[in-house]
Design an enzyme around this catalytic site. Sequence first.
Site, PDB file in Angstrom:
ATOM      1  N   LYS A   1      38.204  36.389  60.669  1.00 36.35           N
ATOM      2  CA  LYS A   1      37.344  36.503  59.767  1.00 36.35           C
ATOM      3  C   LYS A   1      35.990  37.624  60.198  1.00 36.35           C
ATOM      4  O   LYS A   1      35.504  38.274  59.053  1.00 36.35           O
ATOM      5  CB  LYS A   1      36.795  35.258  58.997  1.00 36.35           C
ATOM      6  CG  LYS A   1      38.133  34.551  58.588  1.00 36.35           C
ATOM      7  CD  LYS A   1      37.440  33.499  57.562  1.00 36.35           C
ATOM      8  CE  LYS A   1      38.469  32.825  56.719  1.00 36.35           C
ATOM      9  NZ  LYS A   1      38.199  31.705  55.755  1.00 36.35           N
TER      10      LYS A   1
ATOM     11  N   ASP B   1      35.722  33.402  49.065  1.00 32.88           N
ATOM     12  CA  ASP B   1      35.415  32.032  49.124  1.00 32.88           C
ATOM     13  C   ASP B   1      34.131  31.557  47.974  1.00 32.88           C
ATOM     14  O   ASP B   1      34.198  30.422  47.636  1.00 32.88           O
ATOM     15  CB  ASP B   1      35.201  31.597  50.606  1.00 32.88           C
ATOM     16  CG  ASP B   1      36.497  31.444  51.328  1.00 32.88           C
ATOM     17  OD1 ASP B   1      37.464  31.233  50.486  1.00 32.88           O
ATOM     18  OD2 ASP B   1      36.279  31.237  52.772  1.00 32.88           O
TER      19      ASP B   1
ATOM     20  N   GLY C   1      26.824  20.736  56.737  1.00 28.50           N
ATOM     21  CA  GLY C   1      27.519  21.790  57.821  1.00 28.50           C
ATOM     22  C   GLY C   1      27.016  23.027  57.978  1.00 28.50           C
ATOM     23  O   GLY C   1      26.288  23.331  56.924  1.00 28.50           O
TER      24      GLY C   1
HETATM   25  P1  NAP Z   1      33.577  26.017  61.498  1.00 28.98           P
HETATM   26  O1  NAP Z   1      32.845  27.176  61.404  1.00 28.98           O
HETATM   27  O2  NAP Z   1      34.116  25.506  62.742  1.00 28.98           O
HETATM   28  O3  NAP Z   1      32.281  24.961  61.255  1.00 28.98           O
HETATM   29  C1  NAP Z   1      32.497  23.415  61.415  1.00 28.98           C
HETATM   30  C2  NAP Z   1      31.399  22.594  61.158  1.00 28.98           C
HETATM   31  O4  NAP Z   1      31.526  21.211  61.032  1.00 28.98           O
HETATM   32  C3  NAP Z   1      29.988  22.841  61.578  1.00 28.98           C
HETATM   33  O5  NAP Z   1      29.157  22.476  61.010  1.00 28.98           O
HETATM   34  C4  NAP Z   1      30.168  21.687  62.746  1.00 28.98           C
HETATM   35  O6  NAP Z   1      28.783  21.123  63.256  1.00 28.98           O
HETATM   36  C5  NAP Z   1      30.464  20.560  61.925  1.00 28.98           C
HETATM   37  N1  NAP Z   1      31.430  19.593  62.502  1.00 28.98           N
HETATM   38  C6  NAP Z   1      32.514  19.528  63.243  1.00 28.98           C
HETATM   39  N2  NAP Z   1      32.905  18.369  64.072  1.00 28.98           N
HETATM   40  C7  NAP Z   1      31.683  17.518  63.419  1.00 28.98           C
HETATM   41  C8  NAP Z   1      31.262  16.248  63.754  1.00 28.98           C
HETATM   42  N3  NAP Z   1      32.354  15.437  64.703  1.00 28.98           N
HETATM   43  N4  NAP Z   1      30.452  15.612  63.279  1.00 28.98           N
HETATM   44  C9  NAP Z   1      29.593  16.282  62.294  1.00 28.98           C
HETATM   45  N5  NAP Z   1      29.670  17.759  61.966  1.00 28.98           N
HETATM   46  C10 NAP Z   1      30.820  18.084  62.845  1.00 28.98           C
HETATM   47  O7  NAP Z   1      34.555  25.559  60.227  1.00 28.98           O
HETATM   48  P2  NAP Z   1      34.467  26.303  58.966  1.00 28.98           P
HETATM   49  O8  NAP Z   1      35.315  27.744  58.928  1.00 28.98           O
HETATM   50  O9  NAP Z   1      33.120  26.361  58.335  1.00 28.98           O
HETATM   51  O10 NAP Z   1      35.591  25.255  58.159  1.00 28.98           O
HETATM   52  C11 NAP Z   1      35.102  24.132  57.684  1.00 28.98           C
HETATM   53  C12 NAP Z   1      35.995  23.435  56.936  1.00 28.98           C
HETATM   54  O11 NAP Z   1      36.163  23.883  55.603  1.00 28.98           O
HETATM   55  C13 NAP Z   1      37.660  23.428  57.470  1.00 28.98           C
HETATM   56  O12 NAP Z   1      38.225  22.050  57.279  1.00 28.98           O
HETATM   57  C14 NAP Z   1      38.336  24.549  56.591  1.00 28.98           C
HETATM   58  O13 NAP Z   1      39.468  24.211  56.562  1.00 28.98           O
HETATM   59  C15 NAP Z   1      37.560  24.075  55.311  1.00 28.98           C
HETATM   60  N6  NAP Z   1      37.698  25.267  54.506  1.00 28.98           N
HETATM   61  C16 NAP Z   1      38.157  25.085  53.102  1.00 28.98           C
HETATM   62  C17 NAP Z   1      38.161  26.118  52.257  1.00 28.98           C
HETATM   63  C18 NAP Z   1      39.350  25.892  50.897  1.00 28.98           C
HETATM   64  O14 NAP Z   1      39.451  26.838  50.401  1.00 28.98           O
HETATM   65  N7  NAP Z   1      38.824  24.726  50.287  1.00 28.98           N
HETATM   66  C19 NAP Z   1      37.857  27.337  52.811  1.00 28.98           C
HETATM   67  C20 NAP Z   1      37.218  27.470  53.832  1.00 28.98           C
HETATM   68  C21 NAP Z   1      37.201  26.711  54.856  1.00 28.98           C
HETATM   69  P3  NAP Z   1      28.142  21.925  64.535  1.00 28.98           P
HETATM   70  O15 NAP Z   1      27.543  23.120  64.382  1.00 28.98           O
HETATM   71  O16 NAP Z   1      27.197  20.865  65.096  1.00 28.98           O
HETATM   72  O17 NAP Z   1      29.300  22.058  65.667  1.00 28.98           O
END
Ligand code: NAP
Length: 275
Positions: free
Chosen positions: A65, A101, A127
Amino acid sequence: MKRAFVIGHPIAHSRSPLIHGHWLERYGIAGSYEKIDVAPAALPAFFDRLRSGEFAGGNVTVPHKEAAFALADEKDPAVVHIGAMNTLVVHNGLIHATNTDLYGFLANLDAEEPGWSEGLETAVILGAGGAARGIAAALASRAIPAIHILNRSPEKARALATELPGPFEGHGLDRFAQLVPAAGLVVNTTTIGMHSTEFEGLPLDLLPAGALVTDIVYTPLETPLLATARERGLRTVDGLGMLLHQAVPGFEAWFGVRPEVTPQLRSIVQATLGG
Ligand code: NAP
């Protein structure tokens, strides 16, 4: 025949072919939408293929991305500050990048809870990762006066709050209890909830009556956060609709028809979620 794609690495899990394949059939369009595994080192060569006109465009997922955003020839000015994209459209040999998104997130809430942002004074985003950037920008576009970003790593929340234009403040998750009594909306953008993982010690009972809780995680469809919110009598919206709605602008740009997100499409994709 117009062709579109989704690229990622790995790519097997993507539900985008199901969504676009359904629309191609429904609207009787002689087009295709293919899953293509592209390793990070092969991304520039794939972009050269695109410029040659082989595809009308496509979607980009993890881990491309940010890299794809940098490689694109033109960037949608409305989302340039997000620094990540999920949709490419090819025109006259030039690759245009955008991020649908934001649209998908807002369209899902607009469809499920019409009027949700009217009079909303305070929102809380859980997040500060890739998805949070788009959600934060989407919420700022609805002129919500106060938006708090809470993250496990507070420094990332503070950095995001400073970097993006909008009424943002960054905090650690430990500020939840202090901030939510004034919040009309809580959005989970963390990976917590996937495979039914749970936040520890988030007192949802402190949210005001009538507040809305939404999760962008959709596996499972009802995450523990949403289940708790529902049990407390709060309004909830799941994240599957965001996935469906974010696909609309891309399909329209590649195939020339604005597709509809219908209950039938939702049940087709929901059937693949298990549980
Ligand atoms: P990312 O960039 O890896 O960010 C992950 C986030 O989760 C960070 O804020 C991280 O905190 C937090 N996190 C991870 N493990 C944690 C824990 N054990 N306790 C507390 N916080 C935790 O991921 P992303 O790309 O933003 O995606 C996040 C989610 O959104 C995924 O599940 C993805 O599938 C979903 N999503 C859904 C859609 C949809 O269309 N519905 C679209 C996009 C994404 P730290 O910064 O402290 O590590």
